[in-house]
Design a protein around this motif. Structure first.
Motif, PDB file in Angstrom:
ATOM      1  N   ILE B  20      -4.087   0.575  -1.931  1.00 40.48           N
ATOM      2  CA  ILE B  20      -4.190   1.289  -3.088  1.00 40.48           C
ATOM      3  C   ILE B  20      -2.774   1.259  -3.974  1.00 40.48           C
ATOM      4  O   ILE B  20      -2.928   0.883  -5.247  1.00 40.48           O
ATOM      5  N   TRP B  21      -1.809   1.490  -3.288  1.00 42.89           N
ATOM      6  CA  TRP B  21      -0.229   1.472  -3.921  1.00 42.89           C
ATOM      7  C   TRP B  21       0.106   0.080  -4.475  1.00 42.89           C
ATOM      8  O   TRP B  21       0.500  -0.102  -5.744  1.00 42.89           O
ATOM      9  N   VAL B  22      -0.413  -0.920  -3.825  1.00 46.00           N
ATOM     10  CA  VAL B  22      -0.125  -2.267  -4.166  1.00 46.00           C
ATOM     11  C   VAL B  22      -0.838  -2.544  -5.486  1.00 46.00           C
ATOM     12  O   VAL B  22      -0.586  -3.164  -6.495  1.00 46.00           O
ATOM     13  N   LYS B  23      -2.281  -2.205  -5.449  1.00 47.61           N
ATOM     14  CA  LYS B  23      -3.222  -2.657  -6.591  1.00 47.61           C
ATOM     15  C   LYS B  23      -2.885  -1.514  -7.811  1.00 47.61           C
ATOM     16  O   LYS B  23      -2.799  -1.926  -8.878  1.00 47.61           O
ATOM     17  N   LEU B  24      -2.146  -0.401  -7.527  1.00 53.14           N
ATOM     18  CA  LEU B  24      -1.692   0.514  -8.718  1.00 53.14           C
ATOM     19  C   LEU B  24      -0.564  -0.324  -9.061  1.00 53.14           C
ATOM     20  O   LEU B  24      -0.191  -0.122 -10.608  1.00 53.14           O
ATOM     21  N   SER B  25       0.368  -0.941  -8.448  1.00 51.52           N
ATOM     22  CA  SER B  25       1.537  -1.830  -9.004  1.00 51.52           C
ATOM     23  C   SER B  25       1.236  -2.702 -10.136  1.00 51.52           C
ATOM     24  O   SER B  25       1.837  -3.175 -10.889  1.00 51.52           O
ATOM     25  N   LEU B  27      -0.514  -2.195 -12.360  1.00 51.47           N
ATOM     26  CA  LEU B  27      -0.823  -1.329 -13.724  1.00 51.47           C
ATOM     27  C   LEU B  27       0.754  -0.814 -14.147  1.00 51.47           C
ATOM     28  O   LEU B  27       1.492  -0.793 -15.050  1.00 51.47           O
ATOM     29  N   ILE B  28       1.464  -0.046 -12.858  1.00 51.12           N
ATOM     30  CA  ILE B  28       2.740   0.445 -12.942  1.00 51.12           C
ATOM     31  C   ILE B  28       3.593  -0.027 -12.039  1.00 51.12           C
ATOM     32  O   ILE B  28       3.144   0.001 -10.822  1.00 51.12           O
ATOM     33  N   MET B  29       4.534  -0.608 -12.335  1.00 49.07           N
ATOM     34  CA  MET B  29       5.145  -1.682 -11.368  1.00 49.07           C
ATOM     35  C   MET B  29       5.998  -0.710 -10.382  1.00 49.07           C
ATOM     36  O   MET B  29       6.189  -1.180  -9.271  1.00 49.07           O
ATOM     37  N   GLY B  30       6.174   0.497 -10.630  1.00 51.05           N
ATOM     38  CA  GLY B  30       6.825   1.192  -9.697  1.00 51.05           C
ATOM     39  C   GLY B  30       6.063   1.918  -8.672  1.00 51.05           C
ATOM     40  O   GLY B  30       6.512   2.474  -7.750  1.00 51.05           O
ATOM     41  N   ALA B  31       4.694   2.093  -8.789  1.00 46.37           N
ATOM     42  CA  ALA B  31       3.813   2.761  -7.979  1.00 46.37           C
ATOM     43  C   ALA B  31       4.012   2.172  -6.467  1.00 46.37           C
ATOM     44  O   ALA B  31       3.877   3.222  -5.612  1.00 46.37           O
ATOM     45  N   GLY B  32       4.127   1.212  -6.180  1.00 47.23           N
ATOM     46  CA  GLY B  32       4.149   0.596  -4.974  1.00 47.23           C
ATOM     47  C   GLY B  32       5.381   1.372  -4.159  1.00 47.23           C
ATOM     48  O   GLY B  32       5.287   1.769  -2.970  1.00 47.23           O
ATOM     49  N   TYR B  33       6.414   1.740  -4.754  1.00 47.25           N
ATOM     50  CA  TYR B  33       7.549   2.025  -4.271  1.00 47.25           C
ATOM     51  C   TYR B  33       7.535   3.745  -4.039  1.00 47.25           C
ATOM     52  O   TYR B  33       7.821   4.191  -2.980  1.00 47.25           O
ATOM     53  N   PHE B  34       6.705   4.437  -5.227  1.00 44.83           N
ATOM     54  CA  PHE B  34       6.424   5.629  -5.096  1.00 44.83           C
ATOM     55  C   PHE B  34       5.681   6.036  -3.724  1.00 44.83           C
ATOM     56  O   PHE B  34       6.114   6.894  -3.034  1.00 44.83           O
ATOM     57  N   GLY B  35       4.756   5.022  -3.335  1.00 42.91           N
ATOM     58  CA  GLY B  35       3.872   5.387  -2.277  1.00 42.91           C
ATOM     59  C   GLY B  35       4.805   5.040  -0.975  1.00 42.91           C
ATOM     60  O   GLY B  35       4.290   5.735  -0.042  1.00 42.91           O
TER      61      GLY B  35
END
Lengths: 280, 470
Positions: B20-25, B27-35
């Motif tokens: 899910i975090w990769v897929k969120l990335s 849209l929001i490029m930082g999402a994967g790192y937040f996860g």
């Protein structure tokens, strides 16, 4: 006996060559002492000798000749772009020589292709860009132009870095040194002579350049000019009969320190040029 | 081709198999790192994304949308009688549109590459987490720029410099070659627009009105002759001089060398301008020649017309060509002498010794041993110096900036007999504002130079020569 004559002949021949090579420079030197301000087309030596031209050069700038200002501008541009370009060249050469990163060869090929594009042409585009930024006729604009793309001139220094044994690099790594430490504590101190060569080259490049200032500086005020542009302007038809000796004095004044530097630096130059040629 | 395909395949794979975090990335490029609790990196990435996207839409979009026409609204000034003020309409500036258009395209391309790379990186971190590997903290990331990623630290600033000072201007001028930007179409007052390859067609046409083809062939021929002859003469002369000074019978080697080196130390804009005055139509050399009788002699043997009172060293075709080459020999030999000295010092002396024992004479040794060795070492740099001479602005321009051609066909296209491609395009822009033709000539020059370099290309970086000396 025959041998002695041969040796004498050899030296006479060399003396003749040197004589031919130094005639224009000799003419430059004697003309600086001439009382006639235009070109003396009849005699090689001036008819009356004087030192007043130097006084004029250093202390009495006028509407067309402003040697002190030109010297200052050229000096600022030369020094600033020398510092920036030396750093850029060392950094690029180190990265390309010691670090085997992804895309390294592609980047090097790309940089070679870029170098083949006629510089004058991209300078024309830079003129538009600097004009938009309001940096034409300014020292800052020229510094940016001279030093910005200097990373492309890494080939010779890289050729030298390539001769530093990789084992040194690996040993340092085993000792736990980071790349940054190897760079600052080992490679840079080891390459001092080549770095001196790079420094001098990066200083001389803007110092001796003509075409770029000719394109970039459109100001009519001699205060804004550099050495090259100022001296070139003095030889325009309208001025040459008043300012030829001034031109010669100025030319001599900037040539003396550089010639001295070259004579001292001959050795580095020989090594630098051939080093780059052999190792690509 | 396969590499490019793989590039996108990896991207697709990362998206398909990412959590899910990769897929969120996407849209929001930082999402994967937040996860993965890389908060600082995530914030930086997201900020970058916001910054780039807003700059694309805020700054570049107006220019990008007009890139196809380069603007349609011409500048108009209206003088308002009531307010006594001039008002200017909301006009298009073709120059700005082209420039910001190019930068905009570059930003978009770079952003797409960053975006794809980001997704892959996020997916890589997901894998690392699944495998239970250590995930870098923000401090680790920073430290890596001193170590594994040190090349990025080193190359960032120089690359930005090269892109700004070199890449963007080159792209810009390549585009100009396909527009009608000349003295009649100068922004901001006038617009210019795309005209396809018309400039290149003109460059090769000769007709009543267009003489570019005529001038181009002549300028090109002289450029190539000049480049080859200038390189060959200075190279050979430099080696001979170095040999002569290096000879065992020569005393005071250092002094002789230094005397020649003095001439390198004087900037070319001083020596060349000085020489152009010495050899001027009423210069000191002409005075000397007529006093000694050389002018008379040339008149007698037909080199000069009976009416000529001076020798046109730098003002007549033929004369100017020969003299440029001679002056260039004067300029170039000391430098080549230094280079050759360095090479000759490293020449394997055992070869020369054994040749001597076998009874070879000096000329045989020079042509059969010295020259092949020197050529072997300097081969690539010789082609480099041919290229440098093709672009040798200083010698030609400083010697002949006052040259006036009498050939009308040449003058029509603002060229003269002494011009190289590079000085011709310089004059076209600096004096006649004919940017379109100058760019076309520049591109042709570039093609010639790169064709020449292809010859040495493989030797310079393609092969494995780098490691030989380690």
């Amino acid at each position: 006996m025959k041998k002695t004559w041969k040796i004498i002949g050899r030296h006479l021949f060399l003396a003749l060559l040197v004589f031919i090579w130094l005639i224009p420079i000799f003419w430059l030197v004697v003309t600086t002492f001439s009382t006639q301000k235009g070109i003396n087309t009849n005699h090689f030596f001036p008819e009356h000798w004087t030192l007043s031209n130097y006084n004029w050069l250093f202390f009495h700038p006028d509407a067309a000749g402003n040697f002190p200002a030109w010297f200052k501008n050229s000096m600022i541009i030369g020094t600033a772009s020398c510092i920036i370009s030396t750093c850029f060249v060392i950094m690029t050469a180190y990265a390309f020589s010691f670090i085997d990163f992804k895309g390294r060869k592609q980047l090097m090929s790309f940089s070679l292709i870029l170098g083949m594009f006629p510089g004058v042409l991209s300078m024309i585009a830079m003129y538009f860009i600097l004009k938009m930024l309001g940096l034409t006729d300014s020292v800052v604009g020229l510094i940016i132009l001279y030093s910005g793309a200097s990373g492309l001139g890494y080939l010779i220094l890289k050729g030298f870095f390539d001769t530093i044994p990789t084992s040194l690099h690996e040993a340092a790594k085993l000792e736990g040194a980071s790349e940054a430490t190897i760079f600052t504590k080992i490679v840079v101190p080891l390459s001092k002579p080549m770095i001196v060569y790079t420094v001098i080259n990066s200083f001389l490049n803007p110092w001796m350049d003509f075409v770029l200032v000719r394109l970039m500086i459109k100001s009519k005020d001699p205060q804004d000019w550099t050495m090259a542009l100022g001296l070139f302007n003095l030889l325009q038809r309208a001025l040459v009969n008043q300012y030829f000796t001034y031109f010669c004095c100025g030319g001599l004044m900037i040539a003396v320190p550089i010639s001295a530097l070259f004579i001292i630096m001959q050795k580095f130059y020989v090594e630098g040029v051939t080093g780059g040629a052999v190792k690509g | 081709m396969k590499k490019i395909a793989n590039y996108f395949k990896d991207f697709g794979y990362a998206v398909a198999h990412g959590d899910i975090w990769v897929k969120l990335s996407l849209l929001i490029m930082g999402a994967g790192y937040f996860g993965r609790k890389q908060i600082a990196r995530g914030i930086l990435m997201t900020l970058l994304q916001v910054g780039v996207i807003s700059s694309i839409f805020g700054v570049f979009m107006p220019y990008l949308s007009k890139l196809n026409t380069l603007g349609t609204v011409q500048r108009e000034e209206v003088f308002d009688i009531l307010t006594m003020k001039k008002t200017v309409n909301d006009y298009d500036n073709s120059l700005l549109i082209l420039l910001f258009g190019i930068i905009g395209v570059l930003v978009i391309v770079a952003f797409i590459a960053l975006y794809i790379g980001n997704i892959k990186a996020v997916y890589r971190i997901q894998k690392m987490k699944e495998d239970g590997e250590h995930i870098n903290s923000f401090l680790d990331d920073i430290a890596s720029f001193k170590n594994e990623r040190f090349h990025i630290t080193l190359l960032t600033l120089p690359s930005i410099g090269v892109i700004l000072i070199n890449v963007i201007p080159i792209l810009f001028m390549i585009c100009i070659a396909f527009t009608n930007y000349d003295e009649n179409h100068q922004p901001p007052t006038y617009l210019f627009t795309w005209i396809g390859i018309k400039n290149f067609v003109n460059l090769f046409t000769t007709s009543q009105t267009i003489t570019f083809g005529y001038a181009f062939v002549r300028v090109l021929a002289w450029t190539l002759i000049w480049a080859v002859v200038a390189t060959a003469t200075t190279f050979l002369g430099g080696i001979l001089l170095a040999q002569f000074i290096n000879h065992e019978d020569t005393h005071f080697k250092g002094m002789w060398r230094s005397l020649f080196v003095i001439t390198i130390g004087i900037p070319q804009f001083v020596t060349l301008l000085l020489i152009s005055k010495m050899f001027g139509d009423s210069g000191i050399v002409n005075t000397f020649c007529s006093n000694v009788g050389i002018t008379e002699f040339f008149r007698n043997i037909g080199l000069l017309n009976p009416g000529d009172s001076f020798i046109p060293f730098l003002s007549k075709p033929g004369w100017v060509h020969v003299n440029i080459i001679l002056v260039n020999i004067w300029i170039g030999i000391p430098y080549q002498m230094l280079v050759a000295t360095g090479i000759l010092m490293n020449i394997p002396s055992d070869q020369i010794e054994s040749a001597k024992i076998d009874g070879a004479n000096k000329f045989q040794i020079f042509w059969k041993i010295t020259m092949p060795y020197v050529l072997f070492i300097t081969g690539p740099s010789l082609i480099q110096s041919v290229i440098q001479n093709i672009n040798n602005f200083n010698v030609i321009y400083l010697l002949t900036y006052n040259y006036k051609t009498t050939n009308m066909a040449m003058a029509n296209s603002h060229a003269n007999e002494a011009d190289l491609l590079i000085t011709w395009l310089f004059r076209l822009t600096n004096e006649y504002s004919n940017f379109k033709m100058a760019s076309a000539i520049g591109i042709v020059t570039f093609i010639i130079c790169s064709a020449l370099s292809l010859l040495t290309f493989s030797r310079m970086i393609g092969g494995d020569k780098e490691g030989v000396y380690r």
